[in-house]
Design a protein around this motif. Structure first.
Motif, PDB file in Angstrom:
ATOM      1  N   PHE A 183      45.170  40.901  34.267  1.00 57.86           N
ATOM      2  CA  PHE A 183      45.851  41.597  35.823  1.00 57.86           C
ATOM      3  C   PHE A 183      44.158  40.780  35.628  1.00 57.86           C
ATOM      4  CE2 PHE A 183      42.599  45.411  37.863  1.00 57.86           C
ATOM      5  CZ  PHE A 183      43.702  45.324  38.538  1.00 57.86           C
ATOM      6  N   ALA A 184      43.795  40.106  37.551  1.00 61.88           N
ATOM      7  CA  ALA A 184      42.894  40.223  38.125  1.00 61.88           C
ATOM      8  C   ALA A 184      42.953  40.213  39.200  1.00 61.88           C
ATOM      9  CB  ALA A 184      43.750  38.608  38.247  1.00 61.88           C
ATOM     10  N   ILE A 185      41.423  40.942  38.949  1.00 64.41           N
ATOM     11  CA  ILE A 185      40.707  41.656  40.537  1.00 64.41           C
ATOM     12  C   ILE A 185      40.294  40.489  41.898  1.00 64.41           C
ATOM     13  CG2 ILE A 185      39.260  42.942  41.723  1.00 64.41           C
ATOM     14  CD1 ILE A 185      39.701  44.018  38.354  1.00 64.41           C
ATOM     15  N   ILE A 194      41.832  39.767  31.632  1.00 65.91           N
ATOM     16  CA  ILE A 194      41.233  40.024  32.888  1.00 65.91           C
ATOM     17  C   ILE A 194      40.229  39.153  33.190  1.00 65.91           C
ATOM     18  CG2 ILE A 194      39.863  42.333  33.770  1.00 65.91           C
ATOM     19  CD1 ILE A 194      42.233  43.376  32.083  1.00 65.91           C
ATOM     20  N   PHE A 195      39.849  38.967  34.945  1.00 66.94           N
ATOM     21  CA  PHE A 195      39.678  38.174  35.575  1.00 66.94           C
ATOM     22  C   PHE A 195      39.093  38.590  36.585  1.00 66.94           C
ATOM     23  CE2 PHE A 195      43.202  36.516  33.439  1.00 66.94           C
ATOM     24  CZ  PHE A 195      42.707  34.998  32.592  1.00 66.94           C
ATOM     25  N   PHE A 196      37.932  38.072  37.260  1.00 73.92           N
ATOM     26  CA  PHE A 196      37.491  39.358  38.255  1.00 73.92           C
ATOM     27  C   PHE A 196      37.805  38.044  39.775  1.00 73.92           C
ATOM     28  CE2 PHE A 196      36.596  42.033  35.541  1.00 73.92           C
ATOM     29  CZ  PHE A 196      36.418  43.812  36.248  1.00 73.92           C
ATOM     30  N   VAL A 197      38.497  37.502  40.314  1.00 73.42           N
ATOM     31  CA  VAL A 197      38.067  36.058  41.256  1.00 73.42           C
ATOM     32  C   VAL A 197      37.375  36.016  42.578  1.00 73.42           C
ATOM     33  CG1 VAL A 197      39.123  35.058  39.283  1.00 73.42           C
ATOM     34  CG2 VAL A 197      40.283  35.802  41.386  1.00 73.42           C
ATOM     35  N   SER A 198      37.616  34.908  43.307  1.00 71.04           N
ATOM     36  CA  SER A 198      36.902  35.576  44.517  1.00 71.04           C
ATOM     37  C   SER A 198      37.922  35.719  45.279  1.00 71.04           C
ATOM     38  CB  SER A 198      36.109  33.835  45.069  1.00 71.04           C
ATOM     39  OG  SER A 198      36.461  33.497  44.875  1.00 71.04           O
ATOM     40  N   SER A 199      39.098  34.429  45.432  1.00 73.18           N
ATOM     41  CA  SER A 199      40.693  34.603  46.120  1.00 73.18           C
ATOM     42  C   SER A 199      42.144  34.886  45.597  1.00 73.18           C
ATOM     43  CB  SER A 199      40.894  33.567  46.987  1.00 73.18           C
ATOM     44  OG  SER A 199      40.754  32.574  46.135  1.00 73.18           O
ATOM     45  N   GLU A 200      42.446  36.001  46.254  1.00 69.95           N
ATOM     46  CA  GLU A 200      44.229  35.660  45.943  1.00 69.95           C
ATOM     47  C   GLU A 200      44.841  33.726  45.034  1.00 69.95           C
ATOM     48  OE1 GLU A 200      48.812  35.977  47.611  1.00 69.95           O
ATOM     49  OE2 GLU A 200      47.023  37.295  48.484  1.00 69.95           O
ATOM     50  N   GLN A 201      44.346  33.254  45.698  1.00 72.26           N
ATOM     51  CA  GLN A 201      44.495  32.146  44.887  1.00 72.26           C
ATOM     52  C   GLN A 201      43.828  31.935  43.247  1.00 72.26           C
ATOM     53  OE1 GLN A 201      47.780  29.479  46.131  1.00 72.26           O
ATOM     54  NE2 GLN A 201      46.618  29.646  44.427  1.00 72.26           N
TER      55      GLN A 201
END
Length: 120
Positions: free
Chosen positions: A76-78, A103-110
């Motif tokens: 899952f990425a947010i 689980i990831f928290f990232v800045s962009s959809e890409q």
């Protein structure tokens, strides 16, 4: 909801304009719906789809929701802007999640697609 494919991995991408994750039951419903519709165990969701209570660690909502993803073996990425969250425990939580494999928290959809497309 859309799908992306990278490195042979199918990624379900949800872009919500309202809250879709507000408690553990909504997380379970979200997981079941997206994984059955896409056949994917990799899901990305924009930050706007998550209750602000999630980001208050004292509510334990983040732990409960994210545990559902782990229990069902869903990566899952947010994605979104997390710069407004300056409380150290939350920043540490995000940092530790990003060091893992689920689980990831990232800045962009890409960035979400890139993280979720790594086969582990």
């Amino acid at each position: 909801m859309t799908k992306a494919e990278k490195n042979g991995q199918i990624i379900a991408i949800a872009r919500a304009d309202s809250i879709v994750l507000s408690d553990e039951q909504s997380a379970l419903d979200f997981i079941m719906t997206l994984s059955s519709e896409t056949g994917s165990n990799r899901i990305a969701l924009n930050k706007d789809g998550i209750s602000e209570e999630f980001f208050k660690l004292s509510t334990k909502l983040a732990g409960g929701i994210l545990q559902k993803f782990i229990n069902y073996n869903i990566k899952f990425a947010i994605f979104g802007d997390f710069s407004s969250y300056t409380i150290k425990p939350l920043k540490d939580f995000i940092y530790e999640c990003n060091k893992g494999n689920h689980i990831f928290f990232v800045s962009s959809e890409q960035d979400a697609i890139d993280k979720l497309s790594i086969a582990i």
